[in-house]
Design a protein around this motif. Structure first.
Motif, PDB file in Angstrom:
ATOM      1  N   GLN A  64      20.124  -5.330 -43.968  1.00  0.00           N
ATOM      2  CA  GLN A  64      20.750  -4.215 -44.677  1.00  0.00           C
ATOM      3  C   GLN A  64      22.262  -4.221 -44.538  1.00  0.00           C
ATOM      4  N   PHE A  65      22.774  -5.157 -43.761  1.00  0.00           N
ATOM      5  CA  PHE A  65      24.218  -5.177 -43.512  1.00  0.00           C
ATOM      6  C   PHE A  65      24.817  -6.455 -44.077  1.00  0.00           C
ATOM      7  N   ASP A  66      26.098  -6.398 -44.341  1.00  0.00           N
ATOM      8  CA  ASP A  66      26.794  -7.592 -44.823  1.00  0.00           C
ATOM      9  C   ASP A  66      27.269  -8.440 -43.657  1.00  0.00           C
ATOM     10  N   LEU A  67      27.620  -7.755 -42.555  1.00  0.00           N
ATOM     11  CA  LEU A  67      28.181  -8.462 -41.402  1.00  0.00           C
ATOM     12  C   LEU A  67      27.456  -8.013 -40.130  1.00  0.00           C
ATOM     13  N   VAL A  68      27.224  -8.951 -39.216  1.00  0.00           N
ATOM     14  CA  VAL A  68      26.775  -8.599 -37.862  1.00  0.00           C
ATOM     15  C   VAL A  68      27.831  -9.132 -36.894  1.00  0.00           C
ATOM     16  N   VAL A  69      28.275  -8.275 -35.970  1.00  0.00           N
ATOM     17  CA  VAL A  69      29.436  -8.594 -35.141  1.00  0.00           C
ATOM     18  C   VAL A  69      29.098  -8.466 -33.655  1.00  0.00           C
ATOM     19  N   ARG A  70      29.292  -9.554 -32.903  1.00  0.00           N
ATOM     20  CA  ARG A  70      29.211  -9.480 -31.427  1.00  0.00           C
ATOM     21  C   ARG A  70      30.627  -9.242 -30.911  1.00  0.00           C
ATOM     22  N   TYR A  71      30.801  -8.334 -29.953  1.00  0.00           N
ATOM     23  CA  TYR A  71      32.171  -7.953 -29.591  1.00  0.00           C
ATOM     24  C   TYR A  71      32.482  -7.970 -28.099  1.00  0.00           C
ATOM     25  N   GLN A  72      31.521  -8.277 -27.239  1.00  0.00           N
ATOM     26  CA  GLN A  72      31.815  -8.354 -25.794  1.00  0.00           C
ATOM     27  C   GLN A  72      30.753  -9.223 -25.123  1.00  0.00           C
ATOM     28  N   GLY A  73      30.974  -9.521 -23.837  1.00  0.00           N
ATOM     29  CA  GLY A  73      30.000 -10.314 -23.089  1.00  0.00           C
ATOM     30  C   GLY A  73      30.069 -11.780 -23.485  1.00  0.00           C
ATOM     31  N   GLY A  74      29.114 -12.536 -22.987  1.00  0.00           N
ATOM     32  CA  GLY A  74      29.101 -13.970 -23.280  1.00  0.00           C
ATOM     33  C   GLY A  74      27.697 -14.498 -23.081  1.00  0.00           C
ATOM     34  N   ALA A  75      27.607 -15.656 -22.433  1.00  0.00           N
ATOM     35  CA  ALA A  75      26.293 -16.278 -22.257  1.00  0.00           C
ATOM     36  C   ALA A  75      25.466 -15.586 -21.175  1.00  0.00           C
ATOM     37  N   ILE A 106      31.745 -13.639 -34.075  1.00  0.00           N
ATOM     38  CA  ILE A 106      31.925 -13.544 -32.626  1.00  0.00           C
ATOM     39  C   ILE A 106      33.409 -13.243 -32.446  1.00  0.00           C
ATOM     40  N   THR A 107      33.696 -12.071 -31.910  1.00  0.00           N
ATOM     41  CA  THR A 107      35.056 -11.512 -32.037  1.00  0.00           C
ATOM     42  C   THR A 107      35.847 -11.606 -30.721  1.00  0.00           C
ATOM     43  N   PRO A 108      37.102 -11.134 -30.714  1.00  0.00           N
ATOM     44  CA  PRO A 108      37.983 -11.404 -29.569  1.00  0.00           C
ATOM     45  C   PRO A 108      37.458 -10.955 -28.209  1.00  0.00           C
ATOM     46  N   GLY A 109      36.628  -9.931 -28.154  1.00  0.00           N
ATOM     47  CA  GLY A 109      36.169  -9.433 -26.857  1.00  0.00           C
ATOM     48  C   GLY A 109      35.095 -10.269 -26.192  1.00  0.00           C
ATOM     49  N   VAL A 110      34.583 -11.272 -26.912  1.00  0.00           N
ATOM     50  CA  VAL A 110      33.507 -12.117 -26.356  1.00  0.00           C
ATOM     51  C   VAL A 110      34.130 -13.272 -25.568  1.00  0.00           C
ATOM     52  N   VAL A 111      33.470 -13.697 -24.498  1.00  0.00           N
ATOM     53  CA  VAL A 111      33.907 -14.911 -23.798  1.00  0.00           C
ATOM     54  C   VAL A 111      32.872 -16.007 -24.064  1.00  0.00           C
ATOM     55  N   ILE A 112      33.377 -17.161 -24.474  1.00  0.00           N
ATOM     56  CA  ILE A 112      32.482 -18.197 -25.007  1.00  0.00           C
ATOM     57  C   ILE A 112      32.479 -19.441 -24.132  1.00  0.00           C
ATOM     58  N   ILE A 261      28.655  -2.932 -41.862  1.00  0.00           N
ATOM     59  CA  ILE A 261      28.845  -3.766 -40.666  1.00  0.00           C
ATOM     60  C   ILE A 261      27.994  -3.256 -39.515  1.00  0.00           C
ATOM     61  N   LEU A 262      27.305  -4.185 -38.869  1.00  0.00           N
ATOM     62  CA  LEU A 262      26.494  -3.839 -37.700  1.00  0.00           C
ATOM     63  C   LEU A 262      27.151  -4.474 -36.471  1.00  0.00           C
ATOM     64  N   PHE A 263      27.490  -3.649 -35.503  1.00  0.00           N
ATOM     65  CA  PHE A 263      28.098  -4.139 -34.267  1.00  0.00           C
ATOM     66  C   PHE A 263      27.007  -4.250 -33.209  1.00  0.00           C
ATOM     67  N   GLU A 264      26.850  -5.450 -32.675  1.00  0.00           N
ATOM     68  CA  GLU A 264      25.742  -5.726 -31.754  1.00  0.00           C
ATOM     69  C   GLU A 264      26.238  -5.738 -30.308  1.00  0.00           C
ATOM     70  N   GLY A 265      25.839  -4.754 -29.527  1.00  0.00           N
ATOM     71  CA  GLY A 265      26.238  -4.709 -28.123  1.00  0.00           C
ATOM     72  C   GLY A 265      25.440  -5.708 -27.296  1.00  0.00           C
ATOM     73  N   ALA A 266      26.037  -6.141 -26.198  1.00  0.00           N
ATOM     74  CA  ALA A 266      25.305  -6.966 -25.233  1.00  0.00           C
ATOM     75  C   ALA A 266      25.310  -6.209 -23.902  1.00  0.00           C
TER      76      ALA A 266
END
Ligand code: IMP
Length: 479
Positions: A64-75, A106-112, A261-266
């Motif tokens: 139902q969304f155009d974008l899904v966004v991960r914004y924090q956390g990592g592996a 995968i946005t700036p707050g994520v560590v990859i 936009i759906l923001f996906e928390g970790a």
């Protein structure tokens, strides 16, 4: 000098105006964003200590969304998504990836950790899912380097005030520490600069010296040899370059274009670095307050927050957990709920639902509706308990204490609720739930102060029930 330009209020076709100021000090009104635009940001936030099954909901809602966004956390995150007969275990990659029409960020707050991410990308490719087509990675995101993992392992084995944090050993804390410290930080953008080898080689040399002094094991030190790390980074750059970009610009434009936009928390809000059970937390803002900073999106674009919690509580790693059951009941919840970590396989600590904690994190995260997960696991108990307040040093406490030592001294004050003691796995609507199960849900709504919009009775997409209260979320399940 720009001076103090007069702002010229005007209205053009109900559009709101932003004022750009030109060098002469003249204010120029420029229509940019429609006031009538449908505010489009929905967040999915875990309200406990992580593992609340957010991935399942994000996957279900993604179409139902155009974008899904991960914004924090990592592996450190582990999102399990079950689609038909297939089970996907995702760590970095947004849960929207299973839907080719959805753009994933995968946005700036994520560590990859690029090695882990490439393994994930390759694993998905073998199953016909090609991330390069619909996933973009922020050039501002920080990299988890081999030295971060070596540091995590060394520091994690050291007890903090008598108890180890019990991290996932994925290098998360050391990477965020270097991000804030800046000097030794490496970002995605560094991978594609001509200065890459210089920068990475210099940091590697310094880290090698530090870790040698710390007494890191020889095998870890060998993997930090500068040329080895440079070679690794060159391979990362070759493979990832096409996916790296300015996600902030793209997402802001998507907001202005009224995309959904759906923001996906970790993790979960109780693991939030600022607001969780510090120091037994992760190193990012995993509650709702982290969405804006991590994704690079101002609050005006967020209008709905789905707070996800299990119908009971779990926690992995160290730290206080007032409703923990270290008995046969806790063991029963663990077995029925298959409560073992997606990332590390560690058995999760289990306990009753803590309404004090969830009320706190739901308020903190601006939750508009609750999603109550794993209702099927509680289907096998004569009697259930819900923590309605704590007793701290002889006093009744209804708010969540700030200090881990206070929380450790809190004794749960329970209310006993009759169990429904019959399976609900086959429930497909609220009308299929036994009355006693609905009474349990109602009591949680009352205690937390937020309506339940979603109930989950199993891992499959079909085992998700949207209540009448879900209308407010402007979400509809897949047909
Ligand atoms: P770190 O995030 O690896 O530094 O671990 C810090 C704490 O957060 C530990 O107690 C971990 O078990 C916990 N943690 C980190 N990620 C998750 C998650 O995705 N689910 C549950 N707990 C997590």
């Amino acid at each position: 000098m720009i001076g103090n330009p007069a702002r010229v209020p005007c209205q053009i076709d109900d559009r709101c105006l932003v004022f750009s100021v030109c060098a002469t000090g003249l204010s120029v009104a420029k229509p940019l964003i429609s006031l009538e635009c449908m505010v489009s940001g929905t967040c999915v936030i875990g309200l406990q200590w992580g593992d609340e099954a957010k991935g399942k909901l994000v996957d279900l809602l993604a179409p139902q969304f155009d974008l899904v966004v991960r914004y924090q956390g990592g592996a450190n995150a582990g999102h399990t998504v079950v689609a038909g007969d297939e089970t996907y275990k995702l760590h970095h990659i947004p849960s929207g990836i299973l839907h080719p029409e959805v753009q994933n960020f995968i946005t700036p707050g994520v560590v990859i950790n690029p090695t882990t991410m490439l393994d994930e990308i390759d694993g998905l490719a073998k199953r016909g899912i090609h991330c390069e087509q619909n996933m973009r990675i922020s050039e501002r995101a920080h990299l988890v380097m081999p030295w971060h993992i070596a540091e995590d392992k060394m520091i994690n084995s050291t007890a903090v005030r008598g108890e180890s944090i019990g991290t996932t050993n994925r290098g998360i804390g050391p990477c965020y520490r270097d991000k804030v410290g800046r000097t030794h930080a490496i970002r995605m953008a560094d991978l594609v600069q001509s200065s890459r080898d210089d920068r990475i080689g210099t940091v590697a040399e310094q880290k090698l010296q530090i870790l040698t002094k710390m007494g890191a094991p020889q095998e870890d030190l060998e993997s930090l040899e500068p040329q080895k790390v440079i070679n690794l980074a060159t391979n990362w750059a070759d493979r990832l370059e096409g996916m790296i970009g300015d996600t902030t610009e793209t997402i802001l434009t998507a907001c202005e274009d009224e995309k959904r936009i759906l923001f996906e928390g970790a993790q979960g809000a109780l693991l939030d670095i600022d607001h969780g059970t510090f120091p037994f937390v992760t190193s990012s803002n995993s509650s709702g307050v982290g969405v804006c900073a991590g994704a690079g999106v101002p609050p005006r674009w967020i209008n709905q927050v789905l707070g996800v919690c299990k119908a009971y509580s779990t926690r992995v790693g160290g730290g206080p957990f007032p409703t923990e059951l270290e008995d046969a009941t806790g063991e029963r919840i663990r077995t029925l709920g298959n409560e073992f970590g997606t990332t590390t396989g560690r058995p999760r600590r289990c306990g009753w639902f803590d309404a004090v904690a969830v009320r706190y994190t739901a308020r903190l995260s601006g939750v508009t509706r609750l999603a109550l997960m794993m209702m099927d696991v509680l289907a096998h108990f004569e009697e259930l308990k819900v923590c309605v307040a704590y007793e701290l040093d002889g006093e009744r406490l209804e708010t969540f204490p700030a200090h881990a030592e206070q929380l450790r001294r809190c004794k749960p004050i329970y209310e006993t609720i009759q169990g429904w003691n019959q399976p609900v796995d086959d429930a497909r609507g609220v009308e299929d739930f036994p009355e006693k199960a609905l009474a349990y849900v109602k009591r949680i709504e009352e205690l937390v102060g937020i309506p339940v919009g979603v109930l989950s009775v199993g891992p499959d997409r079909a085992q998700t029930i949207f209540t009448d209260a879900s209308d407010a979320l402007d979400l509809k399940p897949l047909s």
